[in-house]
Design a protein around this motif. Structure first.
Motif, PDB file in Angstrom:
ATOM      1  N   THR A  33      67.486   0.384  79.480  1.00 41.65           N
ATOM      2  CA  THR A  33      67.140   0.568  78.076  1.00 41.65           C
ATOM      3  C   THR A  33      68.241   1.386  77.417  1.00 41.65           C
ATOM      4  O   THR A  33      68.686   2.396  77.974  1.00 41.65           O
ATOM      5  N   ILE A  34      68.692   0.911  76.271  1.00 44.60           N
ATOM      6  CA  ILE A  34      69.726   1.622  75.529  1.00 44.60           C
ATOM      7  C   ILE A  34      69.207   1.910  74.131  1.00 44.60           C
ATOM      8  O   ILE A  34      68.227   1.307  73.677  1.00 44.60           O
ATOM      9  N   ARG A  35      69.874   2.840  73.457  1.00 41.35           N
ATOM     10  CA  ARG A  35      69.508   3.118  72.070  1.00 41.35           C
ATOM     11  C   ARG A  35      70.767   3.379  71.259  1.00 41.35           C
ATOM     12  O   ARG A  35      71.847   3.638  71.821  1.00 41.35           O
ATOM     13  N   GLN A  36      70.628   3.283  69.982  1.00 43.00           N
ATOM     14  CA  GLN A  36      71.756   3.497  69.080  1.00 43.00           C
ATOM     15  C   GLN A  36      71.445   4.688  68.200  1.00 43.00           C
ATOM     16  O   GLN A  36      70.344   4.786  67.640  1.00 43.00           O
ATOM     17  N   GLU A  37      72.404   5.607  68.086  1.00 44.59           N
ATOM     18  CA  GLU A  37      72.192   6.807  67.274  1.00 44.59           C
ATOM     19  C   GLU A  37      72.087   6.435  65.792  1.00 44.59           C
ATOM     20  O   GLU A  37      72.863   5.604  65.307  1.00 44.59           O
ATOM     21  N   PRO A  38      71.144   7.049  65.076  1.00 45.12           N
ATOM     22  CA  PRO A  38      70.923   6.693  63.666  1.00 45.12           C
ATOM     23  C   PRO A  38      72.185   6.833  62.797  1.00 45.12           C
ATOM     24  O   PRO A  38      72.376   6.042  61.874  1.00 45.12           O
ATOM     25  N   GLU A  39      73.038   7.813  63.119  1.00 48.81           N
ATOM     26  CA  GLU A  39      74.227   8.008  62.273  1.00 48.81           C
ATOM     27  C   GLU A  39      75.230   6.862  62.394  1.00 48.81           C
ATOM     28  O   GLU A  39      76.148   6.761  61.589  1.00 48.81           O
ATOM     29  N   THR A  40      75.045   5.995  63.387  1.00 48.16           N
ATOM     30  CA  THR A  40      75.960   4.858  63.526  1.00 48.16           C
ATOM     31  C   THR A  40      75.381   3.579  62.914  1.00 48.16           C
ATOM     32  O   THR A  40      76.015   2.523  62.975  1.00 48.16           O
ATOM     33  N   HIS A  41      74.200   3.658  62.334  1.00 51.60           N
ATOM     34  CA  HIS A  41      73.610   2.469  61.710  1.00 51.60           C
ATOM     35  C   HIS A  41      74.399   2.072  60.469  1.00 51.60           C
ATOM     36  O   HIS A  41      74.732   2.921  59.645  1.00 51.60           O
ATOM     37  N   ARG A  42      74.692   0.771  60.364  1.00 52.99           N
ATOM     38  CA  ARG A  42      75.409   0.244  59.208  1.00 52.99           C
ATOM     39  C   ARG A  42      74.698  -1.006  58.728  1.00 52.99           C
ATOM     40  O   ARG A  42      74.088  -1.729  59.519  1.00 52.99           O
ATOM     41  N   CYS A  43      74.861  -1.300  57.442  1.00 54.80           N
ATOM     42  CA  CYS A  43      74.338  -2.549  56.897  1.00 54.80           C
ATOM     43  C   CYS A  43      75.130  -3.705  57.510  1.00 54.80           C
ATOM     44  O   CYS A  43      76.365  -3.694  57.494  1.00 54.80           O
ATOM     45  N   SER A  44      74.432  -4.702  58.066  1.00 56.51           N
ATOM     46  CA  SER A  44      75.140  -5.817  58.712  1.00 56.51           C
ATOM     47  C   SER A  44      75.679  -6.801  57.678  1.00 56.51           C
ATOM     48  O   SER A  44      76.429  -7.706  58.026  1.00 56.51           O
ATOM     49  N   CYS A  45      75.332  -6.600  56.418  1.00 50.76           N
ATOM     50  CA  CYS A  45      75.854  -7.481  55.370  1.00 50.76           C
ATOM     51  C   CYS A  45      77.119  -6.885  54.744  1.00 50.76           C
ATOM     52  O   CYS A  45      78.162  -7.524  54.739  1.00 50.76           O
ATOM     53  N   CYS A  46      77.037  -5.647  54.229  1.00 49.00           N
ATOM     54  CA  CYS A  46      78.182  -5.072  53.506  1.00 49.00           C
ATOM     55  C   CYS A  46      78.878  -3.947  54.262  1.00 49.00           C
ATOM     56  O   CYS A  46      79.929  -3.484  53.841  1.00 49.00           O
ATOM     57  N   GLY A  47      78.290  -3.483  55.355  1.00 46.89           N
ATOM     58  CA  GLY A  47      78.928  -2.449  56.171  1.00 46.89           C
ATOM     59  C   GLY A  47      78.665  -1.030  55.705  1.00 46.89           C
ATOM     60  O   GLY A  47      79.180  -0.079  56.309  1.00 46.89           O
ATOM     61  N   SER A  48      77.894  -0.860  54.653  1.00 49.49           N
ATOM     62  CA  SER A  48      77.625   0.484  54.142  1.00 49.49           C
ATOM     63  C   SER A  48      76.845   1.317  55.156  1.00 49.49           C
ATOM     64  O   SER A  48      76.026   0.796  55.913  1.00 49.49           O
TER      65      SER A  48
ATOM     66  N   ARG B 287      75.013   3.793  53.986  1.00 48.01           N
ATOM     67  CA  ARG B 287      73.906   4.326  53.180  1.00 48.01           C
ATOM     68  C   ARG B 287      72.666   3.470  53.442  1.00 48.01           C
ATOM     69  O   ARG B 287      72.312   2.608  52.639  1.00 48.01           O
ATOM     70  N   VAL B 288      72.069   3.699  54.583  1.00 50.15           N
ATOM     71  CA  VAL B 288      70.934   2.875  55.004  1.00 50.15           C
ATOM     72  C   VAL B 288      69.727   3.753  55.350  1.00 50.15           C
ATOM     73  O   VAL B 288      69.874   4.909  55.760  1.00 50.15           O
ATOM     74  N   ILE B 289      68.557   3.181  55.163  1.00 49.28           N
ATOM     75  CA  ILE B 289      67.295   3.858  55.471  1.00 49.28           C
ATOM     76  C   ILE B 289      66.596   3.043  56.552  1.00 49.28           C
ATOM     77  O   ILE B 289      66.537   1.812  56.462  1.00 49.28           O
ATOM     78  N   SER B 290      66.058   3.733  57.540  1.00 46.87           N
ATOM     79  CA  SER B 290      65.383   3.037  58.639  1.00 46.87           C
ATOM     80  C   SER B 290      64.163   2.264  58.144  1.00 46.87           C
ATOM     81  O   SER B 290      63.362   2.767  57.360  1.00 46.87           O
TER      82      SER B 290
END
Ligand SMILES: [Zn+2]
Length: 136
Positions: free
Chosen positions: A30-45, A47-50
């Motif tokens: 099982t792996i996880r991704q840190e929230p600070e590395t989340h990016r919009c998969s459309c525009c790359g921003s 500035r995303v909310i879970s």
């Protein structure tokens, strides 16, 4: 298993190792991704909310004859820049596939010297996957 080994041996980079489970003769990381590395998969921003997660499981490289899988709850985010709600990109697999890029590469390597039946049996995969490979 460690985050470092996941990267160097299994091609999974940018994720944190969480735990290992053993189920039905299979090893599941099982792996996880840190929230600070989340990016919009459309525009790359960034500035995303879970907006939740989508549980997925990807076949990964076997360890000897033992199958392994990677369990990952893919973050779903709402983008403040473009307004879309989407799953974040996955670096180690095609999002439409149920196996990792390293698994795919390994299967293709085996197909150079083994029959489709042999590869399917060794990797314990269905015909659909090995047929897809053969067509490439
Ligand atoms: Zn966006």
């Amino acid at each position: 298993m460690s985050t470092s080994l996941l990267y160097h041996a299994f091609g999974i980079r940018g994720y944190k190792y969480a735990r290992t489970q053993y189920e039905n003769g299979q090893v599941i990381f099982t792996i996880r991704q840190e929230p600070e590395t989340h990016r919009c998969s459309c525009c790359g921003s960034n500035r995303v909310i879970s907006r939740g997660r989508v549980d997925r499981c990807f076949r990964s490289l076997p360890i000897g004859s033992r199958a392994t899988s990677v369990a990952f709850a893919v973050p779903r985010v709402e983008c403040q820049a473009c307004g879309l709600v989407r799953q974040v990109d996955i670096s180690f697999a095609d999002p439409r596939r149920s196996y990792t890029k390293f698994f795919e590469r390994y299967a293709l390597e085996l197909l150079r010297s083994m029959t489709i039946e042999d590869v399917a049996r060794h990797l314990n995969v269905g015909w659909d996957l090995s047929r897809a490979k053969a067509g490439w």
